[in-house]
Design an enzyme around this catalytic site. Structure first.
Site: not given
Length: 607
Positions: A69-72, A125, A234
């Site tokens: 995921g993006s955001g990391h 994932d 998350h």
């Protein structure tokens, strides 16, 4: 902290708390554009999916693809580079990339030696990368994967495959990149990467919550003076909520738990990473490392290399994690190999341009067959037209569901689910990471686009197939695979039918349930969407002889009860599984969506 008022969107101004963005729907595309343009010396963006590709790669080697995921940031795109990954498949905020993104990323960097995937062990994932690998194998590309499960707080050692991946990804990607660049074949590269994964241990704590772009509330709440011990990246709940403690006391507790799992002995060598989660300063990370080094020295454990940085972040979450990589001579060899990206550099780099693959022209790199082009259009095309279609079909659906009525029904359901985004976000915030509402709304927007472009569908199968694939290839996360399968998984055996009877619909729904259970391995009682789906399928079968309205009423009621029942269960899958009894009392977001979808179908048929 004050919010930002965003103009330029018409008369209504949108208030987005704490995030410097334009519009929530544009965050990923604009982030990817800015990232690649800023580091265009190193990277290029895949022209069709959200993937970052290295401009220069060694020839004739196993390709390494990472993703999540993006955001990391800078994980995962920032770990594309020389001696690191060849490409990164990027999902939506906190959601895995969809199978087509995985497939297209790997296909772009494959050099005929196979593709090795490295990613964190999360349900979404796992499902999406597995499907991406299936597509690649159909295309004749051999693959292997290594799932990182370094978070010792997320599951006991006897359930190590249930542990999630956090900042230990850094060490595993570093070793994997070295093994691939050293010319190892696919089996050997996977073996060495697995060895690195199995010698990597991490634990983290959160001191302040993060907030997703476009969501008004933080993904979790902490009281004054509270910290969450064992928090996931998350926002997954940890194993203990406790009072604020001084750095040395907290670090020692984390060190003890790490050593109980790692069992590193005196005289052994380790690499140490103190990773900030987004808003933690280098000053604080340095104080943490000071205590870790003191404890390692006391136990006569040798620090081979150390790093203080924020590599695997969670937006502005406060807190940090500690990661150890236990080394032997084999792992040390690949750890010492040089690597370079704008965010992570190790070793002494020697320019070997004759062994590097320079950027190819787009026409050369992305040549696909006619069949693949058709598949690509079906999976990734942006089809215009998002007008609302919430008007009941003029046809009588009490008898059979025609293709046109099915199209209008799903458009109605899509509009309804988009309107429930905030509610689903609130439900998911309780035991998840709060992205379920965003994911469902995004998937349903894609359903609207796809179905709005079909004025006269040929069959009911075509309608459900296109709607399901629209969700599968736009949502990412576990929800994309699971809800996509819910829509298209059961209609494949009814391709020739222009209309479905209630009994046909019940049969297709049962087949979808079977497909979902085969992919996700969940059963009733596991706190998933299956808790609502299975009783709904049973209710449909019992009421199918009474027509669509009565059948859908029964299914809606059964799904609602199944959703309510999830409040009494522990979670056995997804990000809530580490909560154990702390998940009890909260309903499952996936089961909630199943209930709302069936409610929407019933509302449409009733008019």
């Amino acid at each position: 902290m004050a919010g930002f008022w965003l103009g330029g969107v018409g008369k209504e101004e949108i208030h987005m708390s704490r995030k410097i963005i334009n519009h929530p729907d544009c965050v990923i595309n604009e982030m990817m554009q800015g990232f690649v343009e800023a580091f265009g010396k190193y990277y290029e963006k895949h022209p069709q999916v959200n993937a970052v590709l290295s401009r220069y790669r060694r020839r004739d080697k196993v390709a390494l693809v990472v993703g999540g995921g993006s955001g990391h940031e800078p994980m995962f795109s920032g770990f594309v580079g020389e001696g690191l990954a060849d490409g990164a498949a990027c999902g939506n905020i906190f959601a895995s990339p969809d199978p087509n993104t995985v497939y297209q990323t790997a296909k772009a960097v494959s050099q005929g030696k196979g593709v090795l995937f490295v990613y964190g062990c999360y349900a979404g994932d796992n499902l999406n990368f597995d499907m991406g690998e299936e597509f690649l194998k159909e295309a004749g590309i051999e693959t292997r994967h290594v799932r990182v499960w370094d978070d010792v707080a997320s599951a006991p050692r006897d359930r190590i495959e249930d542990r999630r991946g956090i900042a230990g990804d850094v060490f595993v990607i570093k070793i994997a990149g070295g093994a691939c660049d050293a010319g190892m074949n696919l089996e050997e590269a996977a073996r060495i990467t697995e060895k690195a994964r199995d010698n990597t241990y991490s634990i983290g704590i959160a001191t302040a919550p993060a907030q997703l772009p476009g969501v008004e509330k933080p993904i979790f709440e902490l009281g004054e003076g509270e910290i969450e011990y064992g928090m996931g990246i998350h926002g997954e709940r940890g194993i203990l909520r406790t009072s604020w403690q001084e750095a040395d006391i907290l670090t020692e507790k984390m060190y003890v738990q790490l050593m109980e799992n790692a069992e590193i002995k005196a005289g052994e060598e380790v690499c140490v990473l103190i990773n900030g989660l987004g808003s933690t300063t280098l000053l604080e990370l340095s104080i943490i490392y000071r205590k870790v080094k003191e404890l390692l020295d006391k136990d006569q454990i040798i620090v081979y290399d150390s790093d203080l940085n924020s590599y695997c972040t969670s937006q502005e979450m406060g807190g940090f994690s500690i990661s150890f990589l236990r080394l032997d001579n084999e792992l040390k060899k690949y750890y010492d190999m040089p690597c370079r990206s704008p965010f992570y550099t190790r070793g002494v780099w020697k320019e070997e341009k004759e062994r590097l693959v320079s950027t190819l022209k787009e026409s050369e790199r992305y040549t696909v067959s006619g069949g693949e082009k058709e598949l690509l259009r079906e999976k990734t095309s942006e089809i215009g037209g998002t007008d609302k279609h919430t008007v009941k079909s003029e046809e009588n659906i009490t008898g059979k569901l025609s293709a046109r009525a099915a199209r209008n029904m799903l458009l109605y359901v899509a509009e309804k689910m988009i309107g429930e985004k905030d509610y689903l976000t609130e439900v998911d915030n309780a035991v998840g990471d709060g992205d379920h509402g965003i994911g469902m709304a995004g998937g349903m927007e894609k359903v609207k686009q796809v179905l709005s472009a079909i004025s006269e569908p040929r069959s009911v199968c075509e309608v459900f197939d296109k709607a399901g694939k629209a969700m599968l290839f736009s949502m990412g996360g576990a929800s994309g695979v699971i809800f996509g399968s819910m829509f298209y998984g059961g209609v494949s055996e009814m391709k020739e039918k222009e209309a479905l009877s209630a009994a046909d619909f019940a049969k297709a729904f049962r087949k979808s349930l079977q497909t979902i259970k085969e992919r996700g391995k969940a059963e009733v009682g596991d706190k998933t969407m299956v808790d609502a789906l299975e009783p709904a399928a049973e209710a449909m079968e019992k009421a199918a002889d009474r027509g669509f309205i009565e059948m859908l009423k029964a299914a809606e009621a059964a799904a609602k009860q199944g959703m309510e029942n999830t409040k009494h269960y522990r979670a056995k899958f997804g990000r809530a599984k580490s909560l154990m009894d702390r998940a009890i009392g909260y309903q499952d977001a996936g089961a909630t969506s199943v209930w709302l979808i069936l409610q929407g179908m019933r509302e449409f048929v009733e008019g």
